[in-house]
Scaffold this active site. Sequence first.
Site, mmCIF file in Angstrom:
data_model
loop_
_atom_site.group_PDB
_atom_site.id
_atom_site.type_symbol
_atom_site.label_atom_id
_atom_site.label_comp_id
_atom_site.label_asym_id
_atom_site.label_seq_id
_atom_site.Cartn_x
_atom_site.Cartn_y
_atom_site.Cartn_z
ATOM 1 C CG PHE A 37 9.127 9.607 3.447
ATOM 2 C CD1 PHE A 37 10.259 10.322 2.670
ATOM 3 C CD2 PHE A 37 9.013 8.151 2.890
ATOM 4 C CE1 PHE A 37 10.605 9.560 1.849
ATOM 5 C CE2 PHE A 37 9.972 7.395 2.054
ATOM 6 C CZ PHE A 37 10.707 8.295 1.281
ATOM 7 C CE LYS A 57 7.291 1.129 3.258
ATOM 8 N NZ LYS A 57 8.465 1.115 2.711
ATOM 9 C CG ASP A 88 1.801 7.307 2.038
ATOM 10 O OD1 ASP A 88 1.508 6.888 2.248
ATOM 11 O OD2 ASP A 88 2.912 8.146 1.732
HETATM 12 N N1 PLP Z 1 4.589 6.660 1.571
HETATM 13 C C1 PLP Z 1 5.234 6.381 2.761
HETATM 14 C C2 PLP Z 1 4.203 6.474 3.969
HETATM 15 C C3 PLP Z 1 6.507 5.746 2.540
HETATM 16 O O1 PLP Z 1 6.639 4.939 3.695
HETATM 17 C C4 PLP Z 1 6.971 4.855 1.530
HETATM 18 C C5 PLP Z 1 8.293 4.774 1.334
HETATM 19 O O2 PLP Z 1 9.052 4.416 2.383
HETATM 20 C C6 PLP Z 1 6.710 5.868 0.432
HETATM 21 C C7 PLP Z 1 5.610 6.924 0.332
HETATM 22 C C8 PLP Z 1 7.417 5.019 -1.077
HETATM 23 O O3 PLP Z 1 6.886 4.464 -1.339
HETATM 24 P P1 PLP Z 1 7.979 3.792 -2.702
HETATM 25 O O4 PLP Z 1 9.709 3.613 -1.854
HETATM 26 O O5 PLP Z 1 7.252 2.239 -2.852
HETATM 27 O O6 PLP Z 1 8.263 4.344 -3.492
#
Ligand code: PLP
Length: 339
Positions: free
Chosen positions: A95, A191, A162
């Site tokens: 994700f 985050k 990521d």
């Molecule tokens: N990447 C990962 C691994 C995530 O868990 C999330 C959100 O939960 C995101 C990207 C996306 O982050 P944002 O909601 O700040 O766009």
Amino acid sequence: MKERNINQGHCHPKIVKALTDQAQKLTLSSRAFYNDCLGEWEEYVTKYFGYDKVLPMNSGAEADETALKLARRWGTVVKGIPNDETLIVCCEGNFHGRTITIITMSNDPDSLEKVLAEKGDKVAGFLLEPIQGEAGVYVPDEGYLKKCYDICKKYNVLFMADEVQCGIARTGKMLACDHEGVRPDILILGKALGGGVFPISAALADDEIMLTIKPGEHGSTFGGNPLATRVSIAALEVIKEEKLTERAEYLGKIFREEIMKIKSPMIEKVRGKGLLNAVIIKPMNGKEAWDVCLKMAENGVLAKPTHQHIIRFAPPLVISEEELRDAIERIKKSILSFC
Ligand code: PLP
């Protein structure tokens, strides 16, 4: 317990102070002009994580998009892939936010090798979550990250991590990749980079990759604004000052050990690293993870199911051992109420 976005805890006084102090001086200026916050943050963050350069954005999804843009540009400029033929490979179940369209593949390193053996000359980057958070806290087998990294190096492909959810102390190391001594070519953070107070995200890389994007070719109105950068420095200081990495490691072990001791046929599995954990629920008498979550809410613990049978637990890393043990008792009481 559902606070994977809040590693430093809610309204941490030091981080809130950084916000309110800066809010009275300067909140936004064009990135075309100098301000006294951005440069300081860039230096701080690149030293903190050990990279030459950083590109600031706002959300995790934007940092991922930035990483993809960087990888594609590197693929064209450095690796020599024709522009419209560049491929990015990623993992099934990953994700990366809500804006990205990407190719998916299996989670098996042998399939990465297979894809790269077939198409490696067109592949610029491999993007993965070192621990899959949204999918339900899937921790890869030991050696998986290193193996993927080595395969990427063999085919001259960028390894992009990521760490938006699993990074910044959450899993008991500063980065989840640190569990296997892997240094991503592009590191993606979000985050906790803003301490749960203000949105800020980042893609970090060394010059060979970062300098393929020239001034003016990437940007964001709010990316790296004075409020965000001041908050972010305070947030990262808190991680070190309060030893949140060590705390996550120590408390995570307690969490998994204690949950595993609960004698209930509803608990199928407990998995995770540091304070990013999941309990896999086996439905019983028509009751499933959702019902457990409702019961836990009644008993004072908030958590949410992902994928119907998985409950993710990601409390703030500032939680005390006493609070954690209290929460475990409430979780236990909730689960046992179905037996
Ligand atoms: N990447 C990962 C691994 C995530 O868990 C999330 C959100 O939960 C995101 C990207 C996306 O982050 P944002 O909601 O700040 O766009």
